[in-house]
Design an enzyme around this catalytic site. Structure first.
Site, short mmCIF file in Angstrom:
data_model
loop_
_atom_site.label_atom_id
_atom_site.label_comp_id
_atom_site.label_asym_id
_atom_site.label_seq_id
_atom_site.Cartn_x
_atom_site.Cartn_y
_atom_site.Cartn_z
N ASP A 218 0.86 -1.18 0.00
CA ASP A 218 0.00 0.00 0.00
C ASP A 218 0.90 1.24 0.00
O ASP A 218 1.91 1.29 0.70
CB ASP A 218 -0.89 -0.01 1.25
CG ASP A 218 -2.00 1.00 1.18
OD1 ASP A 218 -3.17 0.59 1.16
OD2 ASP A 218 -1.70 2.22 1.16
N ASN B 299 -12.50 -2.71 3.21
CA ASN B 299 -13.42 -1.59 3.22
C ASN B 299 -14.39 -1.76 2.06
O ASN B 299 -13.99 -2.02 0.93
CB ASN B 299 -12.65 -0.27 3.09
CG ASN B 299 -11.84 0.04 4.33
OD1 ASN B 299 -12.28 -0.23 5.44
ND2 ASN B 299 -10.65 0.60 4.14
N GLN C 195 -14.52 3.36 1.69
CA GLN C 195 -13.70 2.72 0.65
C GLN C 195 -13.31 3.78 -0.36
O GLN C 195 -14.17 4.46 -0.93
CB GLN C 195 -14.49 1.60 -0.03
CG GLN C 195 -13.69 0.86 -1.10
CD GLN C 195 -14.52 -0.19 -1.83
OE1 GLN C 195 -15.71 -0.34 -1.61
NE2 GLN C 195 -13.87 -0.91 -2.73
N SER C 196 -12.01 3.94 -0.60
CA SER C 196 -11.58 5.02 -1.50
C SER C 196 -11.29 4.52 -2.90
O SER C 196 -11.46 5.26 -3.87
CB SER C 196 -10.36 5.74 -0.93
OG SER C 196 -9.28 4.85 -0.78
N HIS D 233 -10.21 -5.04 -2.86
CA HIS D 233 -8.86 -5.25 -2.37
C HIS D 233 -8.90 -5.69 -0.92
O HIS D 233 -9.74 -5.24 -0.14
CB HIS D 233 -7.97 -4.00 -2.53
CG HIS D 233 -8.56 -2.75 -1.99
ND1 HIS D 233 -9.53 -2.03 -2.64
CD2 HIS D 233 -8.31 -2.07 -0.83
CE1 HIS D 233 -9.86 -0.96 -1.93
NE2 HIS D 233 -9.13 -0.97 -0.81
N HIS E 61 -6.77 -5.56 2.42
CA HIS E 61 -5.61 -5.01 3.13
C HIS E 61 -5.07 -6.10 4.04
O HIS E 61 -5.83 -6.70 4.81
CB HIS E 61 -6.01 -3.84 4.04
CG HIS E 61 -6.49 -2.61 3.33
ND1 HIS E 61 -5.70 -1.50 3.15
CD2 HIS E 61 -7.70 -2.29 2.80
CE1 HIS E 61 -6.39 -0.55 2.54
NE2 HIS E 61 -7.61 -1.00 2.32
P1 DGP Z 1 -9.46 1.79 0.75
O1 DGP Z 1 -9.70 2.97 1.61
O2 DGP Z 1 -9.76 0.49 1.50
O3 DGP Z 1 -10.16 1.90 -0.57
O4 DGP Z 1 -7.90 1.74 0.51
C1 DGP Z 1 -7.27 2.02 -0.69
C2 DGP Z 1 -5.79 1.95 -0.43
O5 DGP Z 1 -5.13 1.92 -1.67
C3 DGP Z 1 -5.21 3.13 0.34
O6 DGP Z 1 -4.64 2.65 1.56
C4 DGP Z 1 -4.11 3.70 -0.55
C5 DGP Z 1 -3.90 2.61 -1.58
N1 DGP Z 1 -3.61 3.06 -2.91
C6 DGP Z 1 -4.38 3.87 -3.69
N2 DGP Z 1 -3.82 4.08 -4.89
C7 DGP Z 1 -2.65 3.36 -4.89
C8 DGP Z 1 -1.63 3.17 -5.85
O7 DGP Z 1 -1.66 3.69 -6.97
N3 DGP Z 1 -0.58 2.39 -5.48
C9 DGP Z 1 -0.52 1.79 -4.24
N4 DGP Z 1 0.54 1.04 -4.00
N5 DGP Z 1 -1.47 1.94 -3.32
C10 DGP Z 1 -2.53 2.71 -3.63
#
Ligand code: DGP
Length: 125
Positions: free
Chosen positions: A32, A87, A94-95, A100, A102
């Site tokens: 992440d 999430n 959830q962003s 996914h 974690h």
């Molecule tokens: P969520 O809130 O559960 O949707 O978490 C999304 C996660 O994804 C957040 O912790 C940051 C990560 N993330 C978003 N874009 C990228 C990316 O381009 N590369 C990586 N390695 N992580 C990302």
């Protein structure tokens, strides 16, 4: 099936390079970019599903959880333990709307009910 404007679809397709911790035909695991713990890995399917409630095939869900086991060995968090977080939707903030998992580990974590993100603590937010 991939979605054109989805960043995790681009990662799954190799269009955005990541330091893969594990990869196979169906999924990829990578760190992440905003780690919350010493080990913070995301496992994503290469096909697009918006979240775990998006009618994901049973075989794929099973596969992703087998990959959790593999990644816990690869990253060395198997013994100490780890936390999984999925999430799902707005209420969970959830962003990235691509399924996914974690995987969080490498340090002792408080139990969720020790944190201040309970409904009672956040009801005015
Ligand atoms: P969520 O809130 O559960 O949707 O978490 C999304 C996660 O994804 C957040 O912790 C940051 C990560 N993330 C978003 N874009 C990228 C990316 O381009 N590369 C990586 N390695 N992580 C990302």
């Amino acid at each position: 099936m991939v979605k054109d404007d989805c960043i995790f679809c681009k990662i799954g397709a190799g269009e955005i390079p990541v330091q893969a911790v594990y990869e196979d035909e169906y999924c990829i695991a990578f760190p992440d970019m905003e780690p919350l713990m010493p080990v913070h890995v995301l496992i994503i399917p290469k096909d697009h599903y918006s979240d775990v409630a998006d009618d994901v095939p049973e075989e794929l869900l099973g596969h992703l959880f087998k990959v959790v086991q593999k990644v816990s060995d690869i990253t060395g968090i198997h013994e100490g333990g780890f936390r999984l977080l999925l999430n799902t939707g707005d209420d969970a903030s959830q962003s990235v709307r691509h399924l996914h998992i974690h995987m969080l580990g490498g340090h002792k974590m408080p139990r969720p009910n020790d944190q201040d993100w309970s409904f009672e603590a956040n009801k005015d937010n």
